[in-house]
Motif scaffolding. Structure first.
Motif, PDB file in Angstrom:
ATOM      1  N   TRP A   1      -3.046  -0.464  -7.284  1.00 38.74           N
ATOM      2  CA  TRP A   1      -2.574  -1.816  -7.063  1.00 38.74           C
ATOM      3  C   TRP A   1      -1.994  -2.496  -8.287  1.00 38.74           C
TER       4      TRP A   1
ATOM      5  N   ASP B   1       0.815  -1.221   0.000  1.00 38.01           N
ATOM      6  CA  ASP B   1       0.000   0.000   0.000  1.00 38.01           C
ATOM      7  C   ASP B   1       0.844   1.264   0.000  1.00 38.01           C
ATOM      8  N   ASP B   2       1.898   1.269   0.810  1.00 37.33           N
ATOM      9  CA  ASP B   2       2.640   2.506   1.047  1.00 37.33           C
ATOM     10  C   ASP B   2       4.109   2.363   0.655  1.00 37.33           C
TER      11      ASP B   2
END
Length: 268
Positions: free
Chosen positions: A138, A67-68
């Motif tokens: 994603w 995600d990060d």
């Protein structure tokens, strides 16, 4: 001391990678994103299970999507040391829409007209038209939706025309390339479906391979995958660049990936 940092590899891949190395190299393996420091050009990583104990690393292998992860990729690019794939290329490819814009500047197959909807903006297809909404970062087949009536974007969204045809992927690994025919029960196609197949090496569409290599060179990536849609009449459309393509679904790609990484490590 030369030390290798592995990020995102599962235990099985780490084990099989170690078995391929002819010399013993100190390794820090982090299945998730590690904490790093960059000091005076030296890259330091926090040892797993050792809070605030940092050790220097000289080479990095990165394989994962988190995600990060953009800040870490950016820090690795700032460091500028040996990283597989190239950190700057991963940084440039990480965000969906900026990556697409950079890719469209290079591909031969970018005639498809895209649109964009800002947060809370309505998109109204023309009569009889079906569009595809894509959102998020994603690059993994998620966050996609067909629509043929007015749709209000909840987040910044890429809009594409819906094209029927064969979904295919060109997977590049150094000097080698494969074509994967993706499959699925619905309009969504994936390499994870049981019907997806890897064509024998050497049987990939030469035009797609040439296009993919041009894109990879523009990003400086040694390994990557490009998704295309091929219409029944042969018209080709680039869909997206995958800077971290899956290498575990197909055994032939897993073995080739581990061999490639081991060669890269030992060449350094």
């Amino acid at each position: 001391m030369s030390r290798l940092l592995l990020v995102g590899l599962d235990e099985a891949e780490v084990r099989d990678l170690r078995a391929r190395l002819s010399t013993r190299i100190p390794v820090v393996s982090c299945p998730v994103l590690p904490r790093i420091l960059l000091e005076a050009g030296e890259l330091l990583v926090e040892r797993p299970n050792a809070h605030e104990v940092y050790v220097p690393v000289s080479r990095v292998v990165f394989h994962g999507i988190f995600d990060d992860d953009l800040p870490l990729l950016t820090a690795l690019a700032l460091w500028g040391g040996p990283c597989l794939p190239l950190a700057r290329g991963m940084m440039d490819a990480r965000q969906r829409i900026p990556c697409l814009v950079r890719t469209l500047a290079v591909t031969r197959f970018g005639a498809m007209r895209r649109g964009y909807a800002d947060r809370d903006s309505p998109v109204s297809p023309r009569a009889g038209e079906t569009l595809v909404a894509k959102w998020g970062e994603w690059h993994c087949g998620e966050n996609k939706e067909l629509f043929s009536a007015t749709r209000r974007a909840e987040v910044p969204t890429l809009i594409e025309p819906f094209v029927r045809g064969e979904a295919t992927r060109i997977h590049v690994l150094g000097e080698r390339a494969w074509q994967i025919r993706m499959a699925g029960e619905t309009w969504l196609k994936s390499i994870h479906h049981a019907g997806a197949v890897v064509l024998p090496e050497g049987e990939a569409d030469p035009a797609l391979v040439e296009d993919a290599r041009r894109i990879g060179a523009a990003f400086g990536l040694e390994m990557f995958a490009i998704d295309y849609m091929v219409e029944p009449d042969g018209t080709k459309h680039l869909l997206e660049l995958n800077h971290i393509p899956n290498v575990t679904v197909f055994p032939v790609l897993r073995e080739a990936y581990l061999d490639f990484v081991a060669s890269w490590i030992e060449a350094g």
